[in-house]
Design an enzyme around this catalytic site. Structure first.
Site, PDB file in Angstrom:
ATOM      1  CB  ILE A 159      -0.913  -0.192   1.147  1.00  0.00           C
ATOM      2  CG1 ILE A 159      -0.308   0.301   2.425  1.00  0.00           C
ATOM      3  CG2 ILE A 159      -1.793  -0.962   0.903  1.00  0.00           C
ATOM      4  CD1 ILE A 159      -0.686   0.180   3.522  1.00  0.00           C
ATOM      5  CG  ASP A 160      -0.576   4.092  -2.702  1.00  0.00           C
ATOM      6  OD1 ASP A 160       0.734   3.577  -3.303  1.00  0.00           O
ATOM      7  OD2 ASP A 160      -1.143   4.912  -2.920  1.00  0.00           O
ATOM      8  CE  LYS A 161       6.755   9.416   3.406  1.00  0.00           C
ATOM      9  NZ  LYS A 161       7.074  10.415   2.491  1.00  0.00           N
TER      10      LYS A 161
END
Length: 354
Positions: A159-161
């Site tokens: 998942i994104d930062k």
């Protein structure tokens, strides 16, 4: 391999003994249509522009089947495309780092982790330490069977930062293989909570559209027609949970797992995620023109400094017990505070008309 920015040099030294180092390699899929190699790499290299790729090809740094090619070469199924540069590759060896982890579940086969917003999951351009996999390596440093640098174990998905929420990590090759098959076959269950700009006419819906790199911004994804050759197919189902007039809390269920899928799909239908700077969510997209309303939005942005997106649930079949495993994580404090702020404003407004 982790990619590095391509050089701007226009030509290679004439010295035939010049040593080149492999930085990126990809085998062309059997179903790939004929396409220019610069366009092909543009889709694959996240942090490089097409102009840089063309310059690299002109300089002899782009190879196909171990031979340099020009940028107009058309890749074919089975080709091996390699980026060779005149400097060694950055060392991306994953070292254990003592970073706190919220482990939701763990056994001999896997770990489920609740990732905080702001943590990068894997070393990449500009983030070579302090990542989730560095933390996992520390957590499992006394496990002789876990090699954090082996592709046969570790993260099963990402998942994104600046997205918070649940991730599964495989501790054995068997677990990673079994879980990987489930993700590939779309038999896992993943739902996200997102606060988005605007109200919806409908209570639920489905967004379909190929997702690929935005040609105008390499750090952003764009949505293309489903019948085009651009990007990869992506499907997002959504359901309205609460309406706040100018924003809406939605549940998103992924049928596919493309980079920035929810962020790009929501922007595509006119509902960017609240506070999502890359996709326009830090603009005041709905509401009043009053000074007090602008201050209200400013204060809301201060509560949640990132896209309002949380990977809330994760479900899969355990790779060895074959039991269904379902996990739910609570909304993090920043999103909870943001939602409460919008909910309070909506309820306090006469007749819920804002």
């Amino acid at each position: 391999m982790t990619e590095e920015p391509l050089p701007l040099t226009d030509e290679v030294d004439d010295d035939e003994q010049q040593q080149l180092y492999e930085h990126f390699r990809i085998e062309v899929d059997r179903g790939q249509v004929a396409v220019r190699v610069d366009k092909f790499l543009f889709e694959k290299l996240q942090h490089s522009s097409r102009n840089r790729i063309q310059k690299a090809a002109d300089a002899g740094f782009v190879h196909v089947n171990d031979k340099p090619v020009k940028s107009n070469y058309k890749v074919r199924p089975g080709d091996s495309v390699t980026l060779m540069l005149d400097r060694p590759h950055f060392d991306t060896t994953i070292e254990p780092e003592d970073i706190p982890l919220e482990v939701v579940y763990e056994d001999e086969q896997l770990m489920v982790i609740n990732k905080p917003a702001g943590m990068v999951v894997h070393p990449g351009c500009g983030n070579f330490s302090g990542t989730l996999v560095n933390a996992v390596a520390w957590h499992l440093k006394d496990n002789p069977n876990y090699d954090p640098n082996s592709p046969e174990v570790g993260l099963v998905h990402r998942i994104d930062k600046d997205t918070s929420g649940l991730l599964v990590v495989a501790k054995t090759p068997e677990a990673k293989s079994a879980l990987g098959v489930q993700f590939f076959n779309k038999t896992t269950h993943r739902s996200y909570n997102a606060l988005v700009w605007g109200n919806f006419v409908e209570d639920e819906g489905t967004i379909e559209g190929n997702i690929g790199r935005d040609p105008k911004d390499r750090l952003r994804m764009a949505v293309f027609p489903t019948d085009s050759n651009e990007g990869k197919p992506a499907v997002t189902h959504y359901r309205v949970m609460e309406r706040y007039g100018y924003t809406t809390l939605v549940e998103c269920i992924l049928e596919t797992g493309r980079t920035h899928q929810i962020r790009a799909h929501m922007k595509h239908i006119g509902h960017p995620l609240f506070a999502d700077e890359r996709y326009g969510g830090t603009e005041i997209l709905r509401g009043e023109r009053t000074t007090s309303y602008r201050q209200y939005i400013h204060n809301a942005f201060k509560l949640c400094h990132r896209q309002a997106l949380h990977a809330r649930t994760l479900g899969f079949v355990h790779p060895t017990t074959h039991q269904q495993m379902d996990f739910t994580s609570q909304l993090p404090a920043d999103m909870e505070a943001l939602i409460e702020k919008w909910r309070g404003r909506f309820l306090a407004t006469d007749n819920n008309q804002i």
